[in-house]
Design a protein around this motif. Sequence first.
Motif, PDB file in Angstrom:
ATOM      1  N   ARG A  35      10.711  -0.794   0.903  1.00 56.16           N
ATOM      2  CA  ARG A  35       9.462  -0.834   1.241  1.00 56.16           C
ATOM      3  C   ARG A  35       8.881   0.049   2.221  1.00 56.16           C
ATOM      4  O   ARG A  35       8.004   0.842   2.013  1.00 56.16           O
ATOM      5  CB  ARG A  35       9.241  -2.280   2.324  1.00 56.16           C
ATOM      6  N   LEU A  36      10.000   0.773   2.946  1.00 57.97           N
ATOM      7  CA  LEU A  36       9.784   1.877   3.842  1.00 57.97           C
ATOM      8  C   LEU A  36       9.641   3.261   2.941  1.00 57.97           C
ATOM      9  O   LEU A  36       8.569   4.090   3.157  1.00 57.97           O
ATOM     10  CB  LEU A  36      10.894   2.114   4.806  1.00 57.97           C
ATOM     11  N   VAL A  37      10.479   3.483   1.962  1.00 51.17           N
ATOM     12  CA  VAL A  37      10.198   4.191   0.923  1.00 51.17           C
ATOM     13  C   VAL A  37       8.910   4.434   0.200  1.00 51.17           C
ATOM     14  O   VAL A  37       8.129   5.360   0.259  1.00 51.17           O
ATOM     15  CB  VAL A  37      11.383   4.390  -0.217  1.00 51.17           C
ATOM     16  N   LEU A  38       8.422   3.175  -0.154  1.00 54.47           N
ATOM     17  CA  LEU A  38       7.135   3.118  -0.851  1.00 54.47           C
ATOM     18  C   LEU A  38       6.024   3.312   0.180  1.00 54.47           C
ATOM     19  O   LEU A  38       5.100   4.170  -0.271  1.00 54.47           O
ATOM     20  CB  LEU A  38       6.896   1.614  -1.285  1.00 54.47           C
ATOM     21  N   GLU A  39       6.049   3.113   1.214  1.00 51.20           N
ATOM     22  CA  GLU A  39       4.992   3.046   2.051  1.00 51.20           C
ATOM     23  C   GLU A  39       4.890   4.789   2.604  1.00 51.20           C
ATOM     24  O   GLU A  39       3.795   5.389   2.556  1.00 51.20           O
ATOM     25  CB  GLU A  39       5.237   2.431   3.835  1.00 51.20           C
ATOM     26  N   THR A  40       6.171   5.224   2.619  1.00 54.38           N
ATOM     27  CA  THR A  40       6.056   6.849   2.910  1.00 54.38           C
ATOM     28  C   THR A  40       5.656   7.573   1.757  1.00 54.38           C
ATOM     29  O   THR A  40       4.819   8.518   1.914  1.00 54.38           O
ATOM     30  CB  THR A  40       7.478   7.426   3.079  1.00 54.38           C
ATOM     31  N   ILE A  41       5.757   7.198   0.523  1.00 52.01           N
ATOM     32  CA  ILE A  41       5.331   7.873  -0.705  1.00 52.01           C
ATOM     33  C   ILE A  41       3.810   7.851  -0.584  1.00 52.01           C
ATOM     34  O   ILE A  41       3.138   8.923  -0.735  1.00 52.01           O
ATOM     35  CB  ILE A  41       5.875   7.465  -1.922  1.00 52.01           C
ATOM     36  N   ASN A  76       2.613  -2.197  -8.568  1.00 52.21           N
ATOM     37  CA  ASN A  76       3.519  -3.294  -8.887  1.00 52.21           C
ATOM     38  C   ASN A  76       4.798  -3.368  -8.037  1.00 52.21           C
ATOM     39  O   ASN A  76       5.255  -4.541  -7.494  1.00 52.21           O
ATOM     40  CB  ASN A  76       4.076  -2.876 -10.365  1.00 52.21           C
ATOM     41  N   ALA A  77       5.345  -2.218  -7.774  1.00 55.10           N
ATOM     42  CA  ALA A  77       6.414  -2.335  -6.566  1.00 55.10           C
ATOM     43  C   ALA A  77       5.994  -2.917  -5.400  1.00 55.10           C
ATOM     44  O   ALA A  77       6.772  -3.564  -4.789  1.00 55.10           O
ATOM     45  CB  ALA A  77       6.767  -0.618  -6.551  1.00 55.10           C
ATOM     46  N   SER A  78       4.698  -2.555  -4.936  1.00 55.80           N
ATOM     47  CA  SER A  78       4.150  -3.079  -3.685  1.00 55.80           C
ATOM     48  C   SER A  78       3.957  -4.556  -3.797  1.00 55.80           C
ATOM     49  O   SER A  78       4.200  -5.175  -2.756  1.00 55.80           O
ATOM     50  CB  SER A  78       2.880  -2.451  -3.409  1.00 55.80           C
ATOM     51  N   SER A 123      -3.170  -3.896   3.109  1.00 54.29           N
ATOM     52  CA  SER A 123      -4.098  -2.613   3.391  1.00 54.29           C
ATOM     53  C   SER A 123      -3.389  -1.747   2.449  1.00 54.29           C
ATOM     54  O   SER A 123      -4.183  -0.733   1.846  1.00 54.29           O
ATOM     55  CB  SER A 123      -3.799  -2.317   4.909  1.00 54.29           C
ATOM     56  N   LEU A 124      -2.282  -1.732   2.304  1.00 55.13           N
ATOM     57  CA  LEU A 124      -1.630  -0.625   1.373  1.00 55.13           C
ATOM     58  C   LEU A 124      -1.775  -1.089  -0.053  1.00 55.13           C
ATOM     59  O   LEU A 124      -2.000  -0.050  -0.739  1.00 55.13           O
ATOM     60  CB  LEU A 124      -0.037  -0.637   1.465  1.00 55.13           C
ATOM     61  N   MET A 140      -4.563  -2.495  -1.088  1.00 54.22           N
ATOM     62  CA  MET A 140      -5.849  -2.085  -1.170  1.00 54.22           C
ATOM     63  C   MET A 140      -6.204  -0.459  -1.522  1.00 54.22           C
ATOM     64  O   MET A 140      -6.971   0.150  -1.906  1.00 54.22           O
ATOM     65  CB  MET A 140      -6.811  -2.603  -0.100  1.00 54.22           C
ATOM     66  N   GLU A 141      -5.443   0.372  -0.694  1.00 56.55           N
ATOM     67  CA  GLU A 141      -5.234   1.682  -0.749  1.00 56.55           C
ATOM     68  C   GLU A 141      -4.816   2.109  -2.213  1.00 56.55           C
ATOM     69  O   GLU A 141      -5.425   2.921  -2.671  1.00 56.55           O
ATOM     70  CB  GLU A 141      -4.532   2.456   0.224  1.00 56.55           C
ATOM     71  N   LEU A 142      -3.859   1.621  -2.778  1.00 58.50           N
ATOM     72  CA  LEU A 142      -3.402   1.642  -4.106  1.00 58.50           C
ATOM     73  C   LEU A 142      -4.530   1.533  -4.989  1.00 58.50           C
ATOM     74  O   LEU A 142      -4.748   2.033  -6.031  1.00 58.50           O
ATOM     75  CB  LEU A 142      -2.111   1.305  -4.453  1.00 58.50           C
ATOM     76  N   ALA A 143      -5.223   0.411  -4.888  1.00 55.29           N
ATOM     77  CA  ALA A 143      -6.350  -0.049  -5.679  1.00 55.29           C
ATOM     78  C   ALA A 143      -7.389   0.970  -5.861  1.00 55.29           C
ATOM     79  O   ALA A 143      -7.997   1.028  -6.775  1.00 55.29           O
ATOM     80  CB  ALA A 143      -6.795  -1.566  -5.128  1.00 55.29           C
ATOM     81  N   LYS A 144      -7.757   1.280  -4.523  1.00 53.46           N
ATOM     82  CA  LYS A 144      -8.703   2.325  -4.593  1.00 53.46           C
ATOM     83  C   LYS A 144      -8.507   3.642  -5.324  1.00 53.46           C
ATOM     84  O   LYS A 144      -9.162   4.351  -5.927  1.00 53.46           O
ATOM     85  CB  LYS A 144      -9.133   2.614  -2.960  1.00 53.46           C
ATOM     86  N   ARG A 145      -7.163   4.143  -4.948  1.00 53.62           N
ATOM     87  CA  ARG A 145      -6.597   5.303  -5.892  1.00 53.62           C
ATOM     88  C   ARG A 145      -6.575   5.233  -7.305  1.00 53.62           C
ATOM     89  O   ARG A 145      -7.195   5.965  -7.965  1.00 53.62           O
ATOM     90  CB  ARG A 145      -5.123   5.713  -5.274  1.00 53.62           C
ATOM     91  N   VAL A 146      -6.303   3.874  -7.649  1.00 55.15           N
ATOM     92  CA  VAL A 146      -6.226   3.792  -9.345  1.00 55.15           C
ATOM     93  C   VAL A 146      -7.787   3.626  -9.586  1.00 55.15           C
ATOM     94  O   VAL A 146      -7.999   4.063 -10.864  1.00 55.15           O
ATOM     95  CB  VAL A 146      -5.763   2.144  -9.390  1.00 55.15           C
TER      96      VAL A 146
END
Length: 605
Positions: free
Chosen positions: A261-267, A288-290, A298-299, A301-307
Amino acid sequence: MKFMKVGSRPDTFYTTESVRSISSEVSSDLIIQVKGTRYLLHKFPLLSKSLHLQRLCSDSIDSPNHQIVQLPDFPGGIEPFELCAKFCYGITITISPYNFVSVRCAAEYLQMTEDAEKGNLIYKLEVFFNSCVLKGWKDSIVTLQTTKKELSLWSEDLSITTRCIEAIVSKVILYHRNDDVSCSGTESKRWWGEDLSEMRLDLYWRIMIAIKSCGKIQSNIVGDALKVYAYRWLTNIPKIRNDSDSGSDIDKESEITSKNRLVLETIVSLIPSEKGSVSCSFLLKLLNASNILNVSSSLKMELAKRVGLQLEEATVNDLLIPSMTCSENDMIYEVDLVMNILEEFMLQQDQSTPTSPSRRFGSERRRSRSAENVDFELIESRRSYSASHGLKLKVAKLVDKYLQEIAKDVNLPLSKFIDVAEIVPEFARHDHDDLYIAVDTYLKVHSEFNKTERKKLCRILDCKKLSMESCMHAAQNELLPLRLVVQVLFIEQARAAASGEKVTCMSSNIKALLEANGIDSSRLSSTTSIQHDDNSSVSGFKSTKNSSLKMKLAEEELDDENNNDVASNGIGRSSRFKSLGSLPNKPKRMFSKFWSTNRRRAEKN
């Protein structure tokens, strides 16, 4: 890999019963205890080069034969201490990027500075670090990787970490600034990302922040490096937990999940803001990993906006995000996540382009502006509008293919299927063939649907946008509502009449279906005249010969209205029948012309 040799004497250290000693004609007079290991050494060579040992020996009480010094908090352990001790004796030692940090921290602890003796160990180590380690790419990376655990604070205080990071970043910038590099292409640009993928997360974050902040590296190159790091560390993500797992397995899984989870949030935090810096497929893999790691909303949703910014690049497999719930009644895929992505895509497209460029610039032409500027802005606006329109066409195809896959899920609610289908604007679907396949699949999986549910589902179809092959299939599809089948039959006959072809006979099962519902199939002939009003209601079927068909369809619409009235707490029936949304949205009076033309041809013959 660079290295440095210091000293000239051979190594004469030896071990006896867990005690390290040095061969010498002079008896040892100093005992140093380091991390459970005892050293029998001599004051003269050690104290002459270490201010810290001088101070400890002056403060300690002498034993009859030896003076004892305890070093319980010595950084790095016994290996760097022994190297420092050998340096004091003039024994040859080898310094490399692998042991530089530990020896440098040990020398700092012992205060082996120029104040104790000229040309002391700290001076020699700094010369090697600045002239060799920081000049080499691999040397800087290896040295930085050794700044871990108990040496991290020492490394920060001595600026070893900072200087290594600066050296690595400067080499990345220099490489991409040099136009004469021997290698070219994407693979050559990824080498530094692969080398950095072994870096500890906190160090990797600092390096990438420095690379991004310099503003001299393209965003897609930074994205490639992040992709390499993600594939290196986000490979062993735990799946759904099994109830039979033991307590130790659960604890281990929880630890792995926290790290991932920490790796994903950092990336995600490091992804450049520019569109296209990473691929849409990679963003969906992160999403998918999130979902698996249960990160914050919130993370997600951030990815959804980027997609949503580059959804046109996605494939159906990318959108098939498995659901993480274990219940038998839950959906197979995370449809809600995809809905969020689609909503973001539509919102961004609507915000980025004007709805009517010609209308917008019509008024601006009256302003005190040059005609050239207005014409340029008009061209740019139309170009942007056209690009947005093209993206919506691509996404519409993607959505219909996605619907075909999720339609196989027996637990997918009808409302969600319709919501996904209707999020695509009507103009974005040039044909409804793929959508029809999805509807047909969904009806086969949900054979228990009643008449009202089937009608509600089929409202998303527009029979006029079905190809001849799809119409032929739909005309013989017993799962479809009767009204939709009749519409398809009319459209087939209209197309045949328009092309001057002979209307083919209906299949036996369709005849049986119509007759079972009290409709004379012989009435549906090429002599039928059809008109459509704006409301697309049964009143649009104008034919004295088709009174039974008209009455039957009116009865079905009346049933739908009654059902709607009951659902609306007994409110009165609407003054106009509401038909399927698949009927034309605008008046179409060509059908009557087709039939009359065909009839005149028949009379002439």
